[in-house]
Design an enzyme around this catalytic site. Structure first.
Site, PDB file in Angstrom:
ATOM      1  N   CYS A 119      28.880  62.399  18.600  1.00  0.00           N
ATOM      2  CA  CYS A 119      29.284  62.451  18.008  1.00  0.00           C
ATOM      3  C   CYS A 119      30.837  62.273  18.067  1.00  0.00           C
ATOM      4  O   CYS A 119      31.910  62.413  16.763  1.00  0.00           O
ATOM      5  CB  CYS A 119      28.944  62.865  16.672  1.00  0.00           C
ATOM      6  SG  CYS A 119      27.094  62.393  16.186  1.00  0.00           S
ATOM      7  N   HIS A 260      33.509  65.052  11.530  1.00  0.00           N
ATOM      8  CA  HIS A 260      32.475  64.430  11.758  1.00  0.00           C
ATOM      9  C   HIS A 260      31.514  64.884  10.450  1.00  0.00           C
ATOM     10  O   HIS A 260      31.545  65.328   9.736  1.00  0.00           O
ATOM     11  CB  HIS A 260      31.750  64.847  12.553  1.00  0.00           C
ATOM     12  CG  HIS A 260      30.797  64.298  12.699  1.00  0.00           C
ATOM     13  ND1 HIS A 260      30.372  62.467  12.896  1.00  0.00           N
ATOM     14  CD2 HIS A 260      29.822  64.745  13.204  1.00  0.00           C
ATOM     15  CE1 HIS A 260      29.208  62.627  13.318  1.00  0.00           C
ATOM     16  NE2 HIS A 260      28.900  63.411  13.599  1.00  0.00           N
ATOM     17  N   ASN A 290      25.643  59.341   9.220  1.00  0.00           N
ATOM     18  CA  ASN A 290      26.306  59.486   9.985  1.00  0.00           C
ATOM     19  C   ASN A 290      26.027  58.455  11.348  1.00  0.00           C
ATOM     20  O   ASN A 290      25.167  57.946  11.898  1.00  0.00           O
ATOM     21  CB  ASN A 290      25.542  61.251  10.938  1.00  0.00           C
ATOM     22  CG  ASN A 290      25.898  61.860  12.340  1.00  0.00           C
ATOM     23  OD1 ASN A 290      26.847  61.040  13.046  1.00  0.00           O
ATOM     24  ND2 ASN A 290      24.935  62.973  12.835  1.00  0.00           N
TER      25      ASN A 290
END
Ligand code: ACO
Length: 338
Positions: A119, A260, A290
């Site tokens: 990520c 994020h 996500n």
């Protein structure tokens, strides 16, 4: 002695690709033992996007890239470096997804490669683009965060399948001699001693493809959710405070904090620690879940397309992911207003 003017890396554009198919919490209720209420309360996620069979990571990355290049007002032949961050590449070994994206865009005879930072991928790419540009090696760098996480998720594991989605985002980073248009700072780091927090055990040299891999589902994401959560809040809070302090910028002067998008509770905890108000903090996790390396560029694209992000405005980015990796960046948006 050279008297060349110093050059700076500048964030010139943003583009994204958002798959059409929606997987809602209600859909997940019929797949695993979970509820819309549990997912909403613990994560803030209501739905996520799932790529179709013929939308691979490179397809999504190429579509996001073409938008980013067009919005930067340059043409594909002006790009002199292509880097893609992904942990769900078209092929796990070779060729790289960046090479496939370059081909789809007609960009040839240009350096292209992938990076793996989960990520944190997109902010890691910013650090690379900065280094390549400020060293004078490249002028227009195309960076892409693209993920088809649905391809490595076990849709019988309620601990992971509720979290992740698919998508891509891309940006053109170009050289400028105007310091005010340049990145202020990028910080990227890692601690491999937490490697077991987020793992896809196969395929790889430890677990090459075998019947065992299929039988035990070793090709799917395994996550220590609660441990990851706690470490994320601690690490991110320290990291964003450090980058602001180091650059003598007050959090109240940041119009766009773009974290994020993993879990709303993590975003809120870090936003609160910075004393940010709701208007400053960008949240898209409720609609995309996500999307790993694509999460931050998709979020930037969202506020750009809604007219909320304007040329010259400062962005603070922060992220963490498998590795463990983490990163933060302070930079003005220098794209044309939509
Ligand atoms: N539905 C209902 N119950 C569930 C679900 C679900 N989907 N998932 C877990 N539970 C249960 C657990 O079994 C547990 O039950 P028990 O108390 O009877 O044992 C209970 O809910 C609590 O489980 P926890 O794991 O402690 O729940 P937590 O509040 O930590 O939330 C979550 C879980 C949402 C995964 C959270 O830990 C999280 O978001 N962690 C961060 C994960 C993350 O961001 N990962 C991505 C990193 S980025 C990258 O690189 C890919």
């Amino acid at each position: 002695m050279s008297h060349a003017k110093p050059v700076y890396a500048s964030f010139r554009s943003i583009g994204a690709f958002i798959p059409e198919k929606i997987l809602s919490n209600n859909d997940l209720e019929s797949m695993v033992d979970t509820t819309d209420e549990w997912i909403t309360k613990r994560t803030g996620i209501k739905e996520r996007r799932i790529a179709s069979d013929d939308e691979n990571t490179s397809d999504m990355g190429a579509k996001a890239s073409q938008i980013a290049i067009d919005r930067a007002g340059i043409s594909n032949k002006d790009i002199d470096l292509v880097i893609c961050a992904t942990v769900t590449p078209d092929y796990f070994n070779m060729p790289s997804t960046a090479c496939i994206i370059s081909d789809k865009l007609g960009i040839r005879n240009v350096q292209a490669f992938d990076i793996s930072a989960a990520c944190s991928g997109f902010v890691y790419l910013l650090s690379l683009a900065k280094a390549f540009i400020e060293s004078g090696m490249k002028k227009n760098v195309l960076i892409i965060g693209a993920e088809k996480f649905s391809s490595i998720i076990d849709y019988t594991d309620r601990g992971t399948c509720i979290l992740f989605g698919d998508g891509a985002g891309a940006s053109v980073i170009s050289a400028t001699t105007n310091k005010d248009e340049g990145f202020v700072d990028v910080h990227a780091s890692a601690d491999g001693s937490y490697a077991d927090f987020l793992v896809t055990p196969a395929p790889g040299t430890i677990n090459p493809v075998s019947q065992k891999v299929i039988d035990e589902g070793l090709n799917f994401v395994q996550m220590k959710g609660n441990e990851t959560f706690k470490l994320a809040v601690k690490t991110l809070t320290k990291d964003v405070k450090d980058i602001l302090r180091k650059n003598e910028i007050d959090s109240k002067d940041i119009p766009h904090f773009i974290p994020h998008q993993a879990n709303y509770r993590i975003i809120k905890a870090v936003g609160d620690a910075l004393k940010m108000n709701k208007e400053q903090v960008v949240v898209t996790v409720e609609k995309y879940g996500n999307t790993s390396a694509a999460s931050i560029p998709m979020a930037i694209n969202d506020i750009y397309e809604s007219g909320r992000l304007k040329k010259g405005e400062m962005m603070l980015l922060d992220t963490f992911g498998g590795g463990l990796t983490w990163a933060s960046a302070l930079l003005p948006f220098e794209g044309n207003n939509i």
